[in-house]
Design a protein around this motif. Structure first.
Motif, PDB file in Angstrom:
ATOM      1  N   PRO A 103       0.912 -20.306 -23.274  1.00  0.00           N
ATOM      2  CA  PRO A 103       0.600 -21.603 -22.688  1.00  0.00           C
ATOM      3  C   PRO A 103      -0.741 -21.559 -21.963  1.00  0.00           C
ATOM      4  CG  PRO A 103       2.260 -20.518 -21.363  1.00  0.00           C
ATOM      5  CD  PRO A 103       2.002 -19.638 -22.546  1.00  0.00           C
ATOM      6  N   ARG A 104      -1.433 -22.671 -22.020  1.00  0.00           N
ATOM      7  CA  ARG A 104      -2.743 -22.797 -21.374  1.00  0.00           C
ATOM      8  C   ARG A 104      -2.598 -23.548 -20.057  1.00  0.00           C
ATOM      9  NH1 ARG A 104      -5.690 -24.800 -26.877  1.00  0.00           N
ATOM     10  NH2 ARG A 104      -5.612 -22.792 -27.945  1.00  0.00           N
ATOM     11  N   ARG A 105      -3.533 -23.281 -19.164  1.00  0.00           N
ATOM     12  CA  ARG A 105      -3.573 -24.012 -17.902  1.00  0.00           C
ATOM     13  C   ARG A 105      -4.905 -24.723 -17.807  1.00  0.00           C
ATOM     14  NH1 ARG A 105      -3.083 -19.764 -13.832  1.00  0.00           N
ATOM     15  NH2 ARG A 105      -4.417 -21.223 -12.769  1.00  0.00           N
ATOM     16  N   LYS A 106      -4.853 -26.021 -17.521  1.00  0.00           N
ATOM     17  CA  LYS A 106      -6.101 -26.761 -17.335  1.00  0.00           C
ATOM     18  C   LYS A 106      -6.869 -26.106 -16.203  1.00  0.00           C
ATOM     19  CE  LYS A 106      -4.858 -31.126 -19.249  1.00  0.00           C
ATOM     20  NZ  LYS A 106      -5.067 -32.537 -19.208  1.00  0.00           N
ATOM     21  N   GLY A 107      -8.178 -25.997 -16.389  1.00  0.00           N
ATOM     22  CA  GLY A 107      -9.010 -25.384 -15.374  1.00  0.00           C
ATOM     23  C   GLY A 107      -9.244 -23.895 -15.580  1.00  0.00           C
ATOM     24  N   ASP A 108      -8.568 -23.283 -16.558  1.00  0.00           N
ATOM     25  CA  ASP A 108      -8.821 -21.868 -16.853  1.00  0.00           C
ATOM     26  C   ASP A 108     -10.276 -21.689 -17.241  1.00  0.00           C
ATOM     27  OD1 ASP A 108      -6.295 -20.917 -16.306  1.00  0.00           O
ATOM     28  OD2 ASP A 108      -5.673 -20.752 -18.402  1.00  0.00           O
ATOM     29  N   ILE A 109     -10.854 -20.601 -16.816  1.00  0.00           N
ATOM     30  CA  ILE A 109     -12.286 -20.353 -17.027  1.00  0.00           C
ATOM     31  C   ILE A 109     -12.639 -20.327 -18.512  1.00  0.00           C
ATOM     32  CG2 ILE A 109     -12.173 -17.827 -16.941  1.00  0.00           C
ATOM     33  CD1 ILE A 109     -14.820 -19.969 -15.218  1.00  0.00           C
ATOM     34  N   GLU A 110     -11.754 -19.792 -19.353  1.00  0.00           N
ATOM     35  CA  GLU A 110     -12.025 -19.751 -20.799  1.00  0.00           C
ATOM     36  C   GLU A 110     -12.114 -21.169 -21.384  1.00  0.00           C
ATOM     37  OE1 GLU A 110      -9.909 -16.198 -22.961  1.00  0.00           O
ATOM     38  OE2 GLU A 110      -8.613 -16.990 -21.365  1.00  0.00           O
TER      39      GLU A 110
END
Length: 139
Positions: A107-114
């Motif tokens: 799962p992805r998180r909004k705001g992740d540096i990538e």
């Protein structure tokens, strides 16, 4: 999955909000079992809280049904968060200008540096695409 507002059977019918219509559309998708789900600006006419929830609903649907989703949006952050690939189209006439592979695990998180780095790369490509068009170059 999508949580739809409930109304008692005895209540009179009331107009349904755009947000409820969008959620209903996502919720009924499994009933038709499409091989490909086409979504054209599906979160455009909804309130802020619904706009936060609908992408979660869409990702849950995608994971549970393992369907291909073609998602059209002008929101770069939304595209990067939801997609495995982002296809950037040139201004008129619309042609494939560039393709970006989104190789960030879920799962992805909004705001992740990538994700932010990919957004930045896409915004730079958008700027180049628009400046080439202003100079009269064919893309």
């Amino acid at each position: 999955m999508a949580s739809l507002p409930c109304r008692a059977a005895s209540e009179t019918a009331v107009p349904v909000s755009a947000a409820s219509c969008q959620r209903a559309g996502i919720a009924r998708t499994p009933a038709t079992e499409p091989a490909v789900l086409l979504m054209d600006e599906p979160f455009g006419a909804v309130d802020h809280l619904t706009r936060i929830q609908l992408p979660r609903d869409l990702l849950a649907l995608r994971e549970s049904r393992r369907r291909t989703v073609v998602f059209v949006t002008h929101e770069v952050g939304e595209a990067v968060y939801l997609a495995d690939r982002v296809i950037l189209l040139s201004p008129r006439p619309g042609r494939v200008y560039r393709e970006f592979s989104i190789d960030v695990p879920r799962p992805r998180r909004k705001g992740d540096i990538e994700l932010l780095a990919l957004e930045s790369e896409i915004y730079q490509a958008l700027s180049r695409s628009r400046s080439r068009r202003r100079r009269g170059c064919e893309l």
